[in-house]
Design a protein around this motif. Structure first.
Motif, PDB file in Angstrom:
ATOM      1  N   SER A   4       0.820  -1.209   0.000  1.00 13.89           N
ATOM      2  CA  SER A   4       0.000   0.000   0.000  1.00 13.89           C
ATOM      3  C   SER A   4       0.857   1.264   0.000  1.00 13.89           C
ATOM      4  CB  SER A   4      -0.927   0.014   1.223  1.00 13.89           C
ATOM      5  OG  SER A   4      -1.794  -1.093   1.205  1.00 13.89           O
ATOM      6  N   GLU A   5       1.957   1.216   0.741  1.00 13.03           N
ATOM      7  CA  GLU A   5       2.786   2.414   0.881  1.00 13.03           C
ATOM      8  C   GLU A   5       3.742   2.623  -0.287  1.00 13.03           C
ATOM      9  OE1 GLU A   5       4.726   1.956   4.626  1.00 13.03           O
ATOM     10  OE2 GLU A   5       2.903   2.407   5.811  1.00 13.03           O
ATOM     11  N   LYS A   6       4.317   1.533  -0.816  1.00 16.99           N
ATOM     12  CA  LYS A   6       5.346   1.662  -1.851  1.00 16.99           C
ATOM     13  C   LYS A   6       4.873   1.270  -3.246  1.00 16.99           C
ATOM     14  CE  LYS A   6       9.037   0.664   1.475  1.00 16.99           C
ATOM     15  NZ  LYS A   6      10.162  -0.246   1.821  1.00 16.99           N
ATOM     16  N   GLY A   7       3.690   0.649  -3.320  1.00 17.50           N
ATOM     17  CA  GLY A   7       3.192   0.204  -4.614  1.00 17.50           C
ATOM     18  C   GLY A   7       3.646  -1.211  -4.927  1.00 17.50           C
ATOM     19  N   PRO A   8       2.940  -1.904  -5.817  1.00 20.03           N
ATOM     20  CA  PRO A   8       3.237  -3.312  -6.094  1.00 20.03           C
ATOM     21  C   PRO A   8       4.519  -3.528  -6.897  1.00 20.03           C
ATOM     22  CG  PRO A   8       1.500  -2.542  -7.543  1.00 20.03           C
ATOM     23  CD  PRO A   8       1.767  -1.428  -6.577  1.00 20.03           C
ATOM     24  N   LEU A   9       5.045  -2.466  -7.532  1.00 20.28           N
ATOM     25  CA  LEU A   9       6.211  -2.631  -8.410  1.00 20.28           C
ATOM     26  C   LEU A   9       7.535  -2.383  -7.702  1.00 20.28           C
ATOM     27  CD1 LEU A   9       4.810  -0.852 -11.597  1.00 20.28           C
ATOM     28  CD2 LEU A   9       4.891  -3.299 -11.120  1.00 20.28           C
ATOM     29  N   ASP A  10       7.480  -1.959  -6.457  1.00 16.82           N
ATOM     30  CA  ASP A  10       8.712  -1.668  -5.730  1.00 16.82           C
ATOM     31  C   ASP A  10       9.561  -2.933  -5.580  1.00 16.82           C
ATOM     32  OD1 ASP A  10      10.380   0.106  -3.967  1.00 16.82           O
ATOM     33  OD2 ASP A  10       9.824  -1.440  -2.498  1.00 16.82           O
ATOM     34  N   GLY A  11      10.792  -2.894  -6.110  1.00 15.44           N
ATOM     35  CA  GLY A  11      11.711  -4.027  -5.994  1.00 15.44           C
ATOM     36  C   GLY A  11      11.301  -5.262  -6.763  1.00 15.44           C
ATOM     37  N   VAL A  12      10.471  -5.091  -7.810  1.00 14.87           N
ATOM     38  CA  VAL A  12       9.877  -6.244  -8.475  1.00 14.87           C
ATOM     39  C   VAL A  12      10.912  -7.143  -9.149  1.00 14.87           C
ATOM     40  CG1 VAL A  12       9.383  -4.931 -10.587  1.00 14.87           C
ATOM     41  CG2 VAL A  12       8.089  -7.002 -10.085  1.00 14.87           C
ATOM     42  N   VAL A  13      11.926  -6.566  -9.782  1.00 15.72           N
ATOM     43  CA  VAL A  13      12.914  -7.384 -10.495  1.00 15.72           C
ATOM     44  C   VAL A  13      13.703  -8.247  -9.521  1.00 15.72           C
ATOM     45  CG1 VAL A  13      14.960  -7.343 -11.951  1.00 15.72           C
ATOM     46  CG2 VAL A  13      13.059  -5.787 -12.439  1.00 15.72           C
ATOM     47  N   ASP A  14      14.187  -7.639  -8.441  1.00 20.72           N
ATOM     48  CA  ASP A  14      14.949  -8.402  -7.444  1.00 20.72           C
ATOM     49  C   ASP A  14      14.077  -9.485  -6.809  1.00 20.72           C
ATOM     50  OD1 ASP A  14      17.199  -6.896  -7.925  1.00 20.72           O
ATOM     51  OD2 ASP A  14      16.873  -5.530  -6.230  1.00 20.72           O
ATOM     52  N   ARG A  15      12.825  -9.153  -6.575  1.00 19.81           N
ATOM     53  CA  ARG A  15      11.924 -10.119  -5.945  1.00 19.81           C
ATOM     54  C   ARG A  15      11.677 -11.315  -6.864  1.00 19.81           C
ATOM     55  NH1 ARG A  15       8.089  -6.977  -5.297  1.00 19.81           N
ATOM     56  NH2 ARG A  15       8.832  -6.180  -3.317  1.00 19.81           N
ATOM     57  N   CYS A  16      11.436 -11.051  -8.129  1.00 20.44           N
ATOM     58  CA  CYS A  16      11.188 -12.136  -9.075  1.00 20.44           C
ATOM     59  C   CYS A  16      12.416 -13.029  -9.233  1.00 20.44           C
ATOM     60  CB  CYS A  16      10.765 -11.561 -10.424  1.00 20.44           C
ATOM     61  SG  CYS A  16       9.122 -10.804 -10.419  1.00 20.44           S
ATOM     62  N   LYS A  17      13.587 -12.411  -9.245  1.00 22.81           N
ATOM     63  CA  LYS A  17      14.821 -13.204  -9.356  1.00 22.81           C
ATOM     64  C   LYS A  17      15.004 -14.078  -8.120  1.00 22.81           C
ATOM     65  CE  LYS A  17      17.475 -10.181 -12.456  1.00 22.81           C
ATOM     66  NZ  LYS A  17      18.630  -9.267 -12.581  1.00 22.81           N
ATOM     67  N   ARG A  18      14.696 -13.525  -6.936  1.00 27.70           N
ATOM     68  CA  ARG A  18      14.835 -14.302  -5.700  1.00 27.70           C
ATOM     69  C   ARG A  18      13.891 -15.498  -5.709  1.00 27.70           C
ATOM     70  NH1 ARG A  18      13.706 -10.578  -2.396  1.00 27.70           N
ATOM     71  NH2 ARG A  18      11.518 -11.079  -1.959  1.00 27.70           N
ATOM     72  N   ILE A  19      12.647 -15.269  -6.108  1.00 28.34           N
ATOM     73  CA  ILE A  19      11.678 -16.373  -6.165  1.00 28.34           C
ATOM     74  C   ILE A  19      12.141 -17.436  -7.150  1.00 28.34           C
ATOM     75  CG2 ILE A  19       9.320 -16.980  -6.879  1.00 28.34           C
ATOM     76  CD1 ILE A  19       8.455 -14.233  -5.789  1.00 28.34           C
ATOM     77  N   GLN A  20      12.647 -16.990  -8.307  1.00 30.59           N
ATOM     78  CA  GLN A  20      13.124 -17.935  -9.315  1.00 30.59           C
ATOM     79  C   GLN A  20      14.291 -18.755  -8.771  1.00 30.59           C
ATOM     80  OE1 GLN A  20      14.876 -16.249 -12.804  1.00 30.59           O
ATOM     81  NE2 GLN A  20      14.701 -18.135 -13.990  1.00 30.59           N
TER      82      GLN A  20
END
Length: 455
Positions: A359-375
């Motif tokens: 809610s505070e930072k938006g859904p796209l904050d850190g999205v690339v790093d997050r997707c790489k971590r999940i992968q």
């Protein structure tokens, strides 16, 4: 074809095309958000409709013709669902294409099975329901996008099995299609000859809007090792298992909220919290699952939930956007934390912080790093506990003209390892669907019930 079961007889296979005034050709390129789930097993959903007057004669003369005609009317608005997925040599990502004579495979079947048992909440063997959902065809070169099956249980009711390609359809798009089909079918049932779809149900196809808003490419996250459209059979979960549906009433959830808030206020008196039903239910189910599966204390429990970004982007994306508009939020917590006396409170606080961060930072904050971590976690062979479905989808409102569903199940959780979270049919709480080994399921059910009684 659906999984073979001698008690289910395929009466015919119908190819349903969009209504006659559809355009000749239609194509869409997958977005980065679509491509992230390109290899995922398809989503398989079952909707059971109880109708004791469903004789074979009535089924063939009234129910089936209206379902097929309304499906054709719906597909003229949802052309991609009648098409296929291909991967042209020059294209970075696969393409959804519809051409003349493309159609949806629609299996018509009759079952000599106990409708009430298959549509009940009780523990039963997981593979039993597979004969009621159609398979989605996929190869290296091409993949179907949707397949349907309607199965008659004479004098008991019928069920509709819907299988969709995850790279084309997310949960919001899937339920929008179901509601559109049901609305048009209902209009036919009440005698309207030429029904039209409500404006709010007509899908929005402009992919450029989403790409402009998200601003990242799939190539920034991962590379496709081969240009294949072959789907995964599963995400590495056990198949020799049972499924069941468990329920938390509004009163159960209210009591859980009060307990968690009381303990959090003791821990951090100044912290402002407004725990949602989602946060409380998710935390409680996670704790019960970790205990039921007897996960080792020092093992990381990886869990994630999907965030629908349509209403969270700036500017907002239309609610009827067709395609994937979801991103995952994940966390890894030691199993020992779940097993502590205040395990539910600790996990609820963690999930609540994740939701507040969106809610505070938006859904796209850190999205690339997050997707790489999940992968990386997935490639290392570690499991994620995922959620399928949502209480916001209102599956139990999908009425084709013969009443609301008696039961809704997302069957594909036996392939993904997820648990489902849907609204209950009577609107009085949340349904939890899960597939586990029999021992784990019995323990999970016991923990879920006994935990609600603890002071």
């Amino acid at each position: 074809m659906a999984s073979h079961n001698p008690a289910v007889k395929i009466l015919e296979t119908v190819r349903v095309s969009p209504f006659t005034n559809s355009p000749t050709h239609f194509s869409l390129t997958l977005t980065s958000l679509d491509a992230m789930v390109l290899k995922f097993p398809p989503v398989e959903t079952l909707l059971f409709y109880q109708l004791t007057a469903s004789t074979l004669l009535r089924f063939n003369s009234e129910i089936l013709p209206k379902l097929i005609h309304s499906l054709s009317l719906t597909l003229q608005h949802y052309l991609p669902l009648a098409g296929k997925l291909t991967w042209p040599p020059h294209a970075h990502l696969p393409i959804i294409s519809y051409a003349p004579h493309d159609a949806v495979s629609f299996l018509v079947a009759e079952a000599n099975l106990d409708f009430n048992r298959l549509s009940a909440d009780d523990i039963r063997e997981s593979p039993e329901s597979r004969c009621l959902v159609p398979e989605l065809l996929s190869s290296d070169e091409v993949a179907s996008i949707m397949a349907l099956q309607i199965t008659l249980f004479p004098n008991q009711g019928f069920c509709i099995g819907i299988t969709t390609h995850h790279a084309v359809v997310d949960g919001s798009t899937a339920i929008a299609f179901m509601k559109s089909w049901a609305y048009l079918c209902t209009q036919l049932v009440v005698g309207k000859q030429h029904p039209s779809l409500l404006p709010e149900l007509i899908p929005f196809f402009d992919r450029r809007v989403l790409e402009d808003l998200t601003g990242f490419k799939a190539s920034n996250i991962f590379e496709f090792k081969q240009r294949s459209l072959k789907l995964k059979d599963d995400l590495g979960v056990k198949n020799n298992s049972v499924r069941a549906t468990l329920k938390l009433s509004h009163e159960d959830i209210k009591n859980l909220k009060e307990k968690i808030l009381s303990k959090l206020q003791e821990k951090i008196p100044t912290k402002q919290l407004n725990l949602s039903t989602f946060v409380v239910t998710y935390a409680y189910v996670l704790v019960c699952l970790v205990k039921a599966r007897q996960m080792e204390d020092n093992k990381n429990v990886n869990f994630l939930f999907q965030v629908d970004c349509r209403s969270r982007l700036d500017p907002l994306l239309l609610a009827n956007y067709f395609g994937n508009c979801i991103l995952a939020r994940d966390a890894s917590v030691k199993a020992s934390v779940f097993k502590e006396e205040n395990g539910v409170t600790n996990i609820a606080e963690k999930i609540n912080d994740m939701v507040r961060d969106i809610s505070e930072k938006g859904p796209l904050d850190g999205v690339v790093d997050r997707c790489k971590r999940i992968q990386n976690i997935v490639e290392a062979g570690e499991e994620f506990i995922r959620i399928g479905g949502s209480t916001r989808f209102k599956f139990y409102g999908v009425d084709y003209g013969w009443g609301k569903p008696k039961k809704v199940e997302i069957i594909s959780i036996d392939k993904t390892g997820a648990f489902t979270m849907l609204e209950t049919g009577d609107g009085n709480g949340v349904e939890i669907g899960k597939v586990l080994s029999r021992h784990e399921m019995e323990t999970f059910k016991s923990l879920l019930v006994s935990g609600l009684q603890d002071p």
